[in-house]
Design a protein around this motif. Structure first.
Motif, PDB file in Angstrom:
ATOM      1  N   ALA A   1      16.772   3.393 -14.730  1.00 42.38           N
ATOM      2  CA  ALA A   1      15.846   2.388 -13.887  1.00 42.38           C
ATOM      3  C   ALA A   1      14.583   1.945 -14.447  1.00 42.38           C
ATOM      4  O   ALA A   1      14.146   2.928 -15.276  1.00 42.38           O
ATOM      5  CB  ALA A   1      15.613   3.198 -12.522  1.00 42.38           C
ATOM      6  N   VAL A   2      13.977   1.056 -14.268  1.00 47.01           N
ATOM      7  CA  VAL A   2      12.875   0.410 -14.575  1.00 47.01           C
ATOM      8  C   VAL A   2      11.747   0.488 -13.592  1.00 47.01           C
ATOM      9  O   VAL A   2      12.107   0.693 -12.359  1.00 47.01           O
ATOM     10  CB  VAL A   2      12.783  -0.966 -14.986  1.00 47.01           C
ATOM     11  N   ASP A   3      10.327   0.845 -14.007  1.00 50.17           N
ATOM     12  CA  ASP A   3       9.271   0.748 -12.961  1.00 50.17           C
ATOM     13  C   ASP A   3       9.023  -0.619 -12.503  1.00 50.17           C
ATOM     14  O   ASP A   3       9.156  -1.707 -13.120  1.00 50.17           O
ATOM     15  CB  ASP A   3       8.191   1.485 -13.851  1.00 50.17           C
ATOM     16  N   TYR A   4       8.603  -0.523 -11.142  1.00 50.56           N
ATOM     17  CA  TYR A   4       7.886  -1.775 -10.708  1.00 50.56           C
ATOM     18  C   TYR A   4       6.392  -1.771 -11.014  1.00 50.56           C
ATOM     19  O   TYR A   4       5.767  -0.823 -10.863  1.00 50.56           O
ATOM     20  CB  TYR A   4       8.141  -1.504  -9.028  1.00 50.56           C
ATOM     21  N   PHE A   5       5.903  -3.187 -10.817  1.00 47.77           N
ATOM     22  CA  PHE A   5       4.422  -3.303 -10.945  1.00 47.77           C
ATOM     23  C   PHE A   5       4.094  -3.089  -9.505  1.00 47.77           C
ATOM     24  O   PHE A   5       4.649  -3.552  -8.497  1.00 47.77           O
ATOM     25  CB  PHE A   5       4.031  -4.576 -11.114  1.00 47.77           C
ATOM     26  N   GLU A   6       3.059  -2.161  -9.034  1.00 48.66           N
ATOM     27  CA  GLU A   6       2.442  -1.794  -8.004  1.00 48.66           C
ATOM     28  C   GLU A   6       1.178  -2.406  -7.679  1.00 48.66           C
ATOM     29  O   GLU A   6       0.192  -2.371  -8.624  1.00 48.66           O
ATOM     30  CB  GLU A   6       2.788  -0.399  -7.694  1.00 48.66           C
ATOM     31  N   ALA A   7       0.460  -2.421  -6.519  1.00 55.43           N
ATOM     32  CA  ALA A   7      -0.683  -2.884  -6.106  1.00 55.43           C
ATOM     33  C   ALA A   7      -1.846  -1.525  -6.819  1.00 55.43           C
ATOM     34  O   ALA A   7      -1.274  -0.458  -6.508  1.00 55.43           O
ATOM     35  CB  ALA A   7      -1.092  -3.112  -4.839  1.00 55.43           C
ATOM     36  N   ASP A   8      -2.947  -2.136  -7.442  1.00 59.91           N
ATOM     37  CA  ASP A   8      -4.074  -1.120  -7.682  1.00 59.91           C
ATOM     38  C   ASP A   8      -4.265  -0.130  -6.480  1.00 59.91           C
ATOM     39  O   ASP A   8      -4.409  -0.539  -5.374  1.00 59.91           O
ATOM     40  CB  ASP A   8      -5.149  -1.565  -8.472  1.00 59.91           C
ATOM     41  N   GLU A   9      -4.755   1.147  -6.791  1.00 58.86           N
ATOM     42  CA  GLU A   9      -5.304   1.910  -5.598  1.00 58.86           C
ATOM     43  C   GLU A   9      -6.423   1.225  -5.086  1.00 58.86           C
ATOM     44  O   GLU A   9      -7.419   0.404  -5.812  1.00 58.86           O
ATOM     45  CB  GLU A   9      -5.615   3.236  -6.427  1.00 58.86           C
ATOM     46  N   GLY A  10      -6.556   1.219  -3.842  1.00 53.65           N
ATOM     47  CA  GLY A  10      -7.642   0.471  -3.145  1.00 53.65           C
ATOM     48  C   GLY A  10      -7.439  -0.879  -2.966  1.00 53.65           C
ATOM     49  O   GLY A  10      -8.472  -1.421  -2.244  1.00 53.65           O
ATOM     50  N   ALA A  11      -6.417  -1.546  -3.285  1.00 53.80           N
ATOM     51  CA  ALA A  11      -6.136  -3.045  -3.198  1.00 53.80           C
ATOM     52  C   ALA A  11      -6.329  -3.462  -1.498  1.00 53.80           C
ATOM     53  O   ALA A  11      -6.226  -4.449  -1.400  1.00 53.80           O
ATOM     54  CB  ALA A  11      -5.003  -3.361  -3.886  1.00 53.80           C
TER      55      ALA A  11
END
Length: 189
Positions: A170-180
């Motif tokens: 499995a590959v990782d997803y791009f996720e929103a930065d902390e505090g976004a």
């Protein structure tokens, strides 16, 4: 003899169908993995484009100010980190660092030198940076879409068995930065 021939043909047929199915599944995994890598490369390209705009932005501002060396150094180091990132996690971290450095630098310079806002080259570069941010956001969405398709494909039965055998992970997803998700405070004081 005739019955043995029919059984042999049937067994060969079943083996051939299974073999073609196996080859088709493997090729499907390869196709999806390449789509993921292509989407990741697109993000890298847009991050590099944005990083390449920064020297032009800096040179434009140099004509108006003797800006803070520490802030410029942070932007330069963050820009270099984007080019060196090799994994999704490293790329996210480098991009977050660059975003922060750019934000601090652009806001500080814009507030300190209001006449700079009227400079057409500065405004054009600001638009280019904004356009780059939009391209990056779109590329991230596209990456997450193909990453989801790939991850679903390797997790579904019987694909999960074949994916495990052939080493597709499995590959990782791009996720929103902390505090976004928090709303930024805007002050005109």
């Amino acid at each position: 003899m005739k019955k043995k021939t029919i059984i042999l043909i049937a067994v060969i047929g079943v083996v051939a169908v299974l073999l073609f199915s196996l080859v088709g599944s493997y090729n499907g995994f390869v196709d999806k993995a390449e789509e993921v890598e292509s989407a990741r490369s697109t993000i890298s390209t847009y991050l590099q484009r944005r990083a390449d705009l920064i020297p032009n932005f800096v040179n434009t501002v140099k004509g108006y100010s003797d800006y803070e060396k520490e802030t410029y150094t942070a932007v330069t180091e963050a820009r270099a980190a984007v080019g060196k990132a090799s994994s999704v996690a490293e790329q996210e971290q480098a991009e977050e660092r660059l975003n922060g450095a750019i934000s601090v630098w652009v806001n500080a310079v814009t507030e300190a030198y209001p006449e700079l806002k009227a400079n057409t080259q500065y405004l054009a570069l600001q638009d280019e940076l904004s356009g780059s941010e939009n391209r990056i956001a779109t590329a991230r969405r596209d990456y997450n879409k193909v990453a989801k398709e790939y991850n679903v494909k390797i997790k579904r039965f019987p694909g999960n068995l074949l994916a495990g055998i052939f080493g597709f992970d499995a590959v990782d997803y791009f996720e929103a930065d902390e505090g976004a998700s928090s709303v930024p405070q805007v002050s005109f004081d």
